[in-house]
Design an enzyme around this catalytic site. Structure first.
Site, mmCIF file in Angstrom:
data_model
loop_
_atom_site.group_PDB
_atom_site.id
_atom_site.type_symbol
_atom_site.label_atom_id
_atom_site.label_comp_id
_atom_site.label_asym_id
_atom_site.label_seq_id
_atom_site.Cartn_x
_atom_site.Cartn_y
_atom_site.Cartn_z
ATOM 1 N N SER A 1 -11.382 -0.366 2.221
ATOM 2 C CA SER A 1 -10.781 -0.823 3.479
ATOM 3 C C SER A 1 -10.289 0.355 4.312
ATOM 4 C CB SER A 1 -9.616 -1.768 3.197
ATOM 5 O OG SER A 1 -10.065 -2.925 2.540
ATOM 6 N N GLU B 1 -5.534 2.774 6.225
ATOM 7 C CA GLU B 1 -5.382 2.689 4.772
ATOM 8 C C GLU B 1 -6.079 3.873 4.112
ATOM 9 O OE1 GLU B 1 -6.496 -0.393 1.176
ATOM 10 O OE2 GLU B 1 -5.651 -1.184 3.024
ATOM 11 N N ARG C 1 0.810 -1.223 0.000
ATOM 12 C CA ARG C 1 0.000 0.000 0.000
ATOM 13 C C ARG C 1 0.850 1.283 0.000
ATOM 14 N NH1 ARG C 1 -3.069 -3.282 -1.512
ATOM 15 N NH2 ARG C 1 -5.064 -3.860 -0.595
#
Length: 316
Positions: free
Chosen positions: A223, A305, A174
């Site tokens: 998410s 996130e 990420r």
């Protein structure tokens, strides 16, 4: 009130608006006012504007607001949002290479590639633009953006045009090393060829699975937290599913938890949803409560996130 640096902005060919409410541009439907929002007509217009912009002025690049909490005080600076000039796709079927403007939706890119027999199907259920997907090294179904990345063109905060390859970005789980406040204007990906019917069938199954397991019809933003067991393109995947964020949240008893109209989804406990008139503060504070509960329960501190940007309130 003191004068703001954004009181005087460079002239531009593109659309420049002041005092724009950002809540209408985010999937969660929250967020205050930005000082200004700029939509460049092309790369040259973007370069001219950003290079002439006072260096003290903050810049934030907004895609479709799919993984974003804009705080209630809004954004003191200029929001840059790419439009039609950055929404084209070109395909070379011979090399299974696809080049897309930074504003192209990842899902649209997957569909167009599949229609020509190129496998970028893992992007089909990823919300947001391909520029955002590069920044986040987005991925699912055991494939990540880094696995198909060739190069990207971007405009830096100083107005320089750079072309970066995979080794420049140091992709991680990420994450990618993108220069701060830069704008990704074009991305080139290379995958492999496959049967068009097989690719279409795979994407259909992915969409069905997402609808069955995620609150896609609710005001959410994907998410909320990263999986502690995430993987990087170099380390490959970690199969320890006990460390999935949603499992840790469940174990901490936070599935369905609420703070006003902010809620942890009952359907998927790693999703924050706005059930009505939640504020950005409600959503962020609920997220912080989840992080604390998970830490108390497991000793693991979840990392956000979702991108959180802006100020709780504007100072006078």
């Amino acid at each position: 009130m003191n004068n703001r640096a954004t009181d005087i902005l460079p002239s531009a060919q593109g659309k420049l608006r002041r005092n724009v409410l950002l809540s209408d541009m985010t999937w969660l439907g929250v967020g205050g006012v930005a000082d200004a929002i700029f939509r460049p007509t092309d790369i040259g217009d973007l370069v001219d504007f950003i290079s002439a912009l006072d260096p003290k002025i903050r810049v934030f690049v907004l895609g479709v607001g799919s993984n974003l909490i804009v705080r209630d005080g809004g954004f003191r600076g200029v929001v840059i949002r790419l439009g039609r000039a950055f929404n084209s796709i070109s395909v070379d079927t011979g090399t299974a290479t696809v080049t897309a403007g930074g504003a192209v939706l990842a899902a649209r890119l997957a569909q167009q590639a599949a229609s020509l027999g190129i496998d970028l199907t893992f992007l089909r259920t990823i919300p947001g633009t391909i520029g955002g997907a590069v920044r986040m090294n987005a991925g699912c179904y055991q494939r990540y953006l880094a696995d198909v990345f060739c190069n990207a063109r971007l405009v830096t905060r100083e107005g320089a045009i750079l072309s970066l390859v995979e080794s420049d970005l140091n992709f991680g789980y990420r994450t990618a090393d993108i220069p701060p406040e830069s704008v990704i204007v074009e991305v080139t990906l290379r995958s492999h060829s496959d049967s068009i019917n097989k690719l279409q069938e795979r994407m259909q199954k992915q969409v069905q699975h997402r609808r069955a397991t995620q609150p896609v019809s609710r005001r959410s933003a994907g998410s909320a937290f990263r999986n502690p067991a995430g993987h990087t393109s170099s380390e490959r995947r970690d199969e320890n599913h006990d460390r999935k964020a949603w499992k840790l949240i469940d174990a901490a008893g936070m599935r369905g938890a609420r703070r006003g109209d902010a809620q942890i989804s009952e359907q998927h406990s790693n999703f924050l949803i706005n059930t009505g008139n939640a504020s950005a503060a409600d959503l962020e504070k609920l997220g912080e409560e989840v992080r604390k509960k998970v830490y108390d329960s497991s000793g693991i501190m979840l990392e956000w996130e979702l991108i959180r940007v802006g100020d709780p309130i504007f100072p006078c």
